[in-house]
Scaffold this motif. Structure first.
Motif, short mmCIF file in Angstrom:
data_model
loop_
_atom_site.label_atom_id
_atom_site.label_comp_id
_atom_site.label_asym_id
_atom_site.label_seq_id
_atom_site.Cartn_x
_atom_site.Cartn_y
_atom_site.Cartn_z
N GLY A 163 0.81 -1.21 0.00
CA GLY A 163 0.00 0.00 0.00
C GLY A 163 0.84 1.26 0.00
O GLY A 163 0.48 2.26 -0.62
N ILE A 164 1.98 1.20 0.68
CA ILE A 164 2.91 2.35 0.69
C ILE A 164 3.45 2.59 -0.71
O ILE A 164 3.40 3.72 -1.24
N ARG A 165 3.97 1.52 -1.33
CA ARG A 165 4.60 1.72 -2.64
C ARG A 165 3.59 2.13 -3.71
O ARG A 165 3.90 2.94 -4.59
N ALA A 166 2.38 1.60 -3.63
CA ALA A 166 1.36 1.92 -4.63
C ALA A 166 0.73 3.29 -4.38
O ALA A 166 -0.01 3.79 -5.25
N GLY A 167 0.97 3.87 -3.21
CA GLY A 167 0.41 5.19 -2.93
C GLY A 167 -1.07 5.18 -2.61
O GLY A 167 -1.74 6.20 -2.77
N GLY A 255 -10.31 9.16 -2.01
CA GLY A 255 -10.67 8.94 -3.40
C GLY A 255 -10.18 7.64 -3.98
O GLY A 255 -10.44 7.35 -5.16
N THR A 256 -9.50 6.81 -3.18
CA THR A 256 -8.97 5.54 -3.68
C THR A 256 -10.09 4.50 -3.77
O THR A 256 -10.81 4.26 -2.79
N ALA A 257 -10.23 3.87 -4.94
CA ALA A 257 -11.26 2.85 -5.13
C ALA A 257 -10.88 1.57 -4.42
O ALA A 257 -9.70 1.21 -4.34
N GLU A 258 -11.88 0.87 -3.90
CA GLU A 258 -11.62 -0.38 -3.17
C GLU A 258 -10.90 -1.40 -4.04
O GLU A 258 -10.00 -2.11 -3.58
N SER A 259 -11.27 -1.48 -5.31
CA SER A 259 -10.62 -2.45 -6.20
C SER A 259 -9.15 -2.12 -6.41
O SER A 259 -8.30 -3.01 -6.53
N VAL A 301 -11.36 -3.51 3.19
CA VAL A 301 -11.49 -2.05 3.24
C VAL A 301 -12.65 -1.71 4.16
O VAL A 301 -13.77 -2.16 3.96
N ASP A 302 -12.34 -0.95 5.21
CA ASP A 302 -13.37 -0.45 6.12
C ASP A 302 -13.77 0.93 5.60
O ASP A 302 -13.15 1.95 5.93
N ALA A 303 -14.80 0.96 4.77
CA ALA A 303 -15.17 2.19 4.08
C ALA A 303 -15.61 3.29 5.05
O ALA A 303 -15.29 4.47 4.86
N VAL A 308 -7.78 0.70 5.41
CA VAL A 308 -7.58 -0.66 4.96
C VAL A 308 -7.13 -1.47 6.16
O VAL A 308 -6.39 -0.99 7.02
N VAL A 309 -7.61 -2.71 6.23
CA VAL A 309 -7.24 -3.64 7.30
C VAL A 309 -6.55 -4.84 6.67
O VAL A 309 -7.13 -5.49 5.77
N VAL A 310 -5.33 -5.12 7.09
CA VAL A 310 -4.59 -6.28 6.59
C VAL A 310 -4.30 -7.19 7.77
O VAL A 310 -3.76 -6.73 8.79
#
Length: 348
Positions: A163-167, A255-259, A301-303, A308-310
């Motif tokens: 998630g860090i690298r993908a921003g 604004g990040t989509a769950e997918s 994803v906890d909208a 995000v929960v991992v």
């Protein structure tokens, strides 16, 4: 001709697990095992499960005992590896299962460990993502000094780095709550690790930003692209002999989509033999990874919370310690990375 191996501190849990994996490796031969209080005892007196190494006796941990081997594994208490490693020839592959060579910043060492700092070595987490592109395995090919990560660090770093690298997540306000087995604390006798203290209970420790693995986690997240990461890290001892279940959360970038979030983790580990992202709606248990060099990740994803929960599960003695060492050693020696390691756990 197999590579000859010596294991220092082989009477402990980490050393014993290293011996279990090394003994089954087709290109390695364990020839020397050292200890402190167990000097003179037979292997089976200390590790009765290691039948294939019954011919070995424990000798004193001295440079002379480790000399002449191709590979030396140091499974020693923190602070004990640095001076011993300095006495070994540069062409010997040395793997430190302790913390002495993990941190790149001397100030972090002084704050969280104290004592003499012995510098940093190639970091033994091959799957760790680097900023932009690349992974840590590139730094392990041909390495002769390898620092094996902390077990909690492995679980949390693997959970957050994609998630860090993908921003798609913010690197501030990260949280990690971990259920951990007491084998990660070593084999020495401690009151809080007695069965009568652990059974039927869950006990938090190193609460409030003082756990020694925190600077190592932040170091890894910066390598993945985080600018100023912060994390609230809380480990809890639970009554299972081995295993870590890390529940890690992070704020989503607005604004990040769950997918898009799930794709970041799936794409990051799609080709990794030992890190597996579970299907949507599935989450791992520590029982799924016992004895395996596998990290299993479940993602949600906890909208409503915008997070995000991992959930990450590893065996702290395998993927968290000895398995990471063998995996890194394979890369250092130019062997197939998966050689001698398994992805299948033990059940029930």
């Amino acid at each position: 001709m197999p590579y000859s191996v010596a294991v220092a501190g082989a009477s402990g849990y980490a050393g014993g697990e290293a011996l279990r994996l090394l003994s089954a490796h087709p290109e390695l031969e364990v020839r020397t095992v050292t200890a402190h209080s167990n000097v003179g005892q037979r292997m089976l007196d200390v590790h009765p499960h290691l039948r294939s190494l019954a011919h070995l006796d424990f000798v004193e941990t001295m440079p002379e005992a480790l000399a002449g081997h191709d590979v030396v594994v140091l499974a020693l208490p923190h602070g004990a590896s640095g001076a011993l490693a300095a006495s070994l020839p540069e062409d010997v592959v040395v793997l430190d299962l302790g913390a002495d060579h993990r941190l790149t910043d001397e100030r972090d060492w002084a704050r969280f460990y104290g004592g003499e700092w012995h510098g940093s070595w190639a970091y033994g987490l091959p799957e760790l993502l680097h900023r932009g592109s690349g992974r840590q395995r590139d730094a392990l090919a041909g390495a002769r000094r390898i620092a094996v990560p902390g077990c909690n660090v492995t679980a949390v770093s693997l959970a957050l780095a994609p998630g860090i690298r993908a921003g798609v997540i913010e690197s501030g306000d990260l949280t990690a709550a971990l259920a951990v087995g007491p084998s990660g604390a070593g084999r020495s006798l401690k009151t809080e690790l007695l069965a009568s203290e652990l059974l039927g209970s869950a006990s938090p420790y190193a609460v409030g930003g003082v756990h020694r693995h925190i600077p190592e986690i932040l170091q890894n997240l910066r390598a993945a692209g985080a600018e100023q990461p912060t994390i609230s890290f809380t480990p809890v001892l639970v009554p299972m002999s081995r295993g870590i279940l890390a529940t890690v959360t992070a704020r989503l970038v607005p604004g990040t989509a769950e997918s898009t979030v799930r794709d970041a983790w799936v794409d990051a580990y799609a080709a990794e033999p030992f890190v597996h992202v579970l299907p949507e709606g599935r989450f791992p248990k520590t029982a799924d990874v016992v004895g395996a060099n596998t990290a299993l990740l479940g993602l949600a994803v906890d909208a409503d919370a915008g997070r995000v929960v991992v959930v990450a599960a590893i065996d702290n003695l395998v993927k968290g310690t000895a398995g990471a060492a063998v995996q890194s050693l394979n890369l250092a020696l130019g062997l197939p990375e998966t050689l001698g390691l398994i992805v299948d756990g033990v059940a029930p």
